[in-house]
Design a protein around this motif. Sequence first.
Motif, PDB file in Angstrom:
ATOM      1  N   TYR A   2       0.849  -1.166  -0.217  1.00  0.00           N
ATOM      2  CA  TYR A   2      -0.005   0.017  -0.094  1.00  0.00           C
ATOM      3  C   TYR A   2       0.942   1.120   0.035  1.00  0.00           C
ATOM      4  O   TYR A   2       1.415   1.539   1.063  1.00  0.00           O
ATOM      5  CB  TYR A   2      -0.973  -0.026   1.206  1.00  0.00           C
ATOM      6  CG  TYR A   2      -1.912  -1.271   1.451  1.00  0.00           C
ATOM      7  CD1 TYR A   2      -3.044  -1.301   0.733  1.00  0.00           C
ATOM      8  CD2 TYR A   2      -1.657  -2.241   2.239  1.00  0.00           C
ATOM      9  CE1 TYR A   2      -3.860  -2.295   0.725  1.00  0.00           C
ATOM     10  CE2 TYR A   2      -2.215  -3.476   2.279  1.00  0.00           C
ATOM     11  CZ  TYR A   2      -3.126  -3.654   1.559  1.00  0.00           C
ATOM     12  OH  TYR A   2      -4.289  -4.705   1.565  1.00  0.00           O
ATOM     13  N   VAL A   3       1.015   1.803  -1.306  1.00  0.00           N
ATOM     14  CA  VAL A   3       1.941   2.990  -1.225  1.00  0.00           C
ATOM     15  C   VAL A   3       1.030   4.099  -1.845  1.00  0.00           C
ATOM     16  O   VAL A   3      -0.039   3.768  -2.293  1.00  0.00           O
ATOM     17  CB  VAL A   3       3.241   2.843  -2.225  1.00  0.00           C
ATOM     18  CG1 VAL A   3       4.092   1.715  -1.419  1.00  0.00           C
ATOM     19  CG2 VAL A   3       2.776   2.211  -3.583  1.00  0.00           C
ATOM     20  N   THR A   4       1.389   5.305  -1.210  1.00  0.00           N
ATOM     21  CA  THR A   4       0.674   6.624  -1.852  1.00  0.00           C
ATOM     22  C   THR A   4       1.393   7.659  -2.127  1.00  0.00           C
ATOM     23  O   THR A   4       2.493   7.906  -2.014  1.00  0.00           O
ATOM     24  CB  THR A   4      -0.386   6.990  -0.492  1.00  0.00           C
ATOM     25  OG1 THR A   4       0.607   7.769   0.508  1.00  0.00           O
ATOM     26  CG2 THR A   4      -1.040   5.684   0.042  1.00  0.00           C
ATOM     27  N   TRP A   5       0.857   8.607  -2.900  1.00  0.00           N
ATOM     28  CA  TRP A   5       1.318   9.786  -3.335  1.00  0.00           C
ATOM     29  C   TRP A   5       1.575  10.718  -2.179  1.00  0.00           C
ATOM     30  O   TRP A   5       2.152  11.478  -1.745  1.00  0.00           O
ATOM     31  CB  TRP A   5       0.516  10.565  -4.662  1.00  0.00           C
ATOM     32  CG  TRP A   5       0.877  11.748  -4.953  1.00  0.00           C
ATOM     33  CD1 TRP A   5       2.216  12.068  -5.533  1.00  0.00           C
ATOM     34  CD2 TRP A   5       0.079  13.136  -4.790  1.00  0.00           C
ATOM     35  NE1 TRP A   5       2.427  13.504  -5.701  1.00  0.00           N
ATOM     36  CE2 TRP A   5       0.986  14.184  -5.455  1.00  0.00           C
ATOM     37  CE3 TRP A   5      -1.089  13.260  -4.610  1.00  0.00           C
ATOM     38  CZ2 TRP A   5       0.483  15.587  -5.376  1.00  0.00           C
ATOM     39  CZ3 TRP A   5      -1.540  14.677  -4.558  1.00  0.00           C
ATOM     40  CH2 TRP A   5      -0.884  15.601  -4.897  1.00  0.00           C
ATOM     41  N   ASN A   6       0.503  11.048  -1.518  1.00  0.00           N
ATOM     42  CA  ASN A   6       0.215  12.005  -0.399  1.00  0.00           C
ATOM     43  C   ASN A   6      -0.069  10.987   0.929  1.00  0.00           C
ATOM     44  O   ASN A   6      -0.657  10.210   0.907  1.00  0.00           O
ATOM     45  CB  ASN A   6      -1.207  12.809  -0.566  1.00  0.00           C
ATOM     46  CG  ASN A   6      -0.862  14.155   0.399  1.00  0.00           C
ATOM     47  OD1 ASN A   6       0.051  14.849   0.223  1.00  0.00           O
ATOM     48  ND2 ASN A   6      -1.582  14.471   1.160  1.00  0.00           N
ATOM     49  N   PRO A   7       0.728  11.353   1.908  1.00  0.00           N
ATOM     50  CA  PRO A   7       0.776  10.475   3.108  1.00  0.00           C
ATOM     51  C   PRO A   7      -0.583  10.536   3.638  1.00  0.00           C
ATOM     52  O   PRO A   7      -1.573  11.421   3.636  1.00  0.00           O
ATOM     53  CB  PRO A   7       1.756  11.437   4.270  1.00  0.00           C
ATOM     54  CG  PRO A   7       2.447  12.109   3.294  1.00  0.00           C
ATOM     55  CD  PRO A   7       1.501  12.747   1.831  1.00  0.00           C
ATOM     56  N   ILE A   8      -0.711   9.265   4.228  1.00  0.00           N
ATOM     57  CA  ILE A   8      -2.008   9.248   4.918  1.00  0.00           C
ATOM     58  C   ILE A   8      -1.748   8.688   6.520  1.00  0.00           C
ATOM     59  O   ILE A   8      -0.949   7.684   6.875  1.00  0.00           O
ATOM     60  CB  ILE A   8      -2.802   8.110   4.374  1.00  0.00           C
ATOM     61  CG1 ILE A   8      -3.291   8.244   3.023  1.00  0.00           C
ATOM     62  CG2 ILE A   8      -3.953   7.540   5.258  1.00  0.00           C
ATOM     63  CD1 ILE A   8      -4.082   7.076   2.249  1.00  0.00           C
ATOM     64  N   ALA A   9      -2.313   9.616   7.552  1.00  0.00           N
ATOM     65  CA  ALA A   9      -1.777   9.056   8.846  1.00  0.00           C
ATOM     66  C   ALA A   9      -2.879   8.357   9.553  1.00  0.00           C
ATOM     67  O   ALA A   9      -3.572   8.904  10.437  1.00  0.00           O
ATOM     68  CB  ALA A   9      -1.692  10.374   9.554  1.00  0.00           C
TER      69      ALA A   9
END
Length: 242
Positions: A217-224
């Motif tokens: 699970y990789v993203t462009w904008n961070p998810i906290a």
Amino acid sequence: MKITILMAMAVFLSPANKHYMGGQKDKKLIVTEIEHDGEADLVEVSALLEARTELNAIDVVNWDAFPYAPKVEFRIARNKNDIWLKYYVTEAHILAKNTEPNSAVSKDSCVEFFFDPLGDGNYYNFEINCIGTVHLAYGPGRHQREFVDPEVIRKHIRTASSLGDRPFSEKKGGHSWEMTVIIPAAVMTFNKGLSLEGSKAKSNFYKCGDAMSKKHYVTWNPIATEDPDYHRPEYFGDLIFE
């Protein structure tokens, strides 16, 4: 054929207007226009994006339990009222079992574009597996989704993958593939008359593979969030369409 092209670039918000989510800066992507006389086919779209736009990385690993990160990049532009995307993926394994619109493509090797056109918390989740099968729904959260009609998806969204369009079981050994996507605003049926030109939207870009040996699970904008959760519009970055 007349072609006038401006570049798209990803930048962080300047210190004067930055804001934070989870202690990290939100990204801002300026999506400029590619002008093209007539309707461009997928080969032309791929070449124009390749030549005239910048690469953006989908490389944020937000969850320690899922450290594997394939190499994933994308290009984006606007042509009239269409969004043009091109993804580049290098990963250990590939998988593509789903072939019907709105099937569970996130279980396969899948790239995703979550798009909130009005910035009001209601978003479309464009999920596309590595052979071009599209899952598309709309709503304010994971449990409040309404599917876009499969026939609308077939009519409007065009995809071309370097892996072709036939399903296959998981293949190991390292693979690289590319995907070109044309998304007309007309497919966003819950926003009739949507115009992209000059609009300010919210978005995030993802890569996943829920049923793959190397789940990721990789993203462009961070998810906290504590656990992987892409359906979190409060963690979307900014898309500015010129």
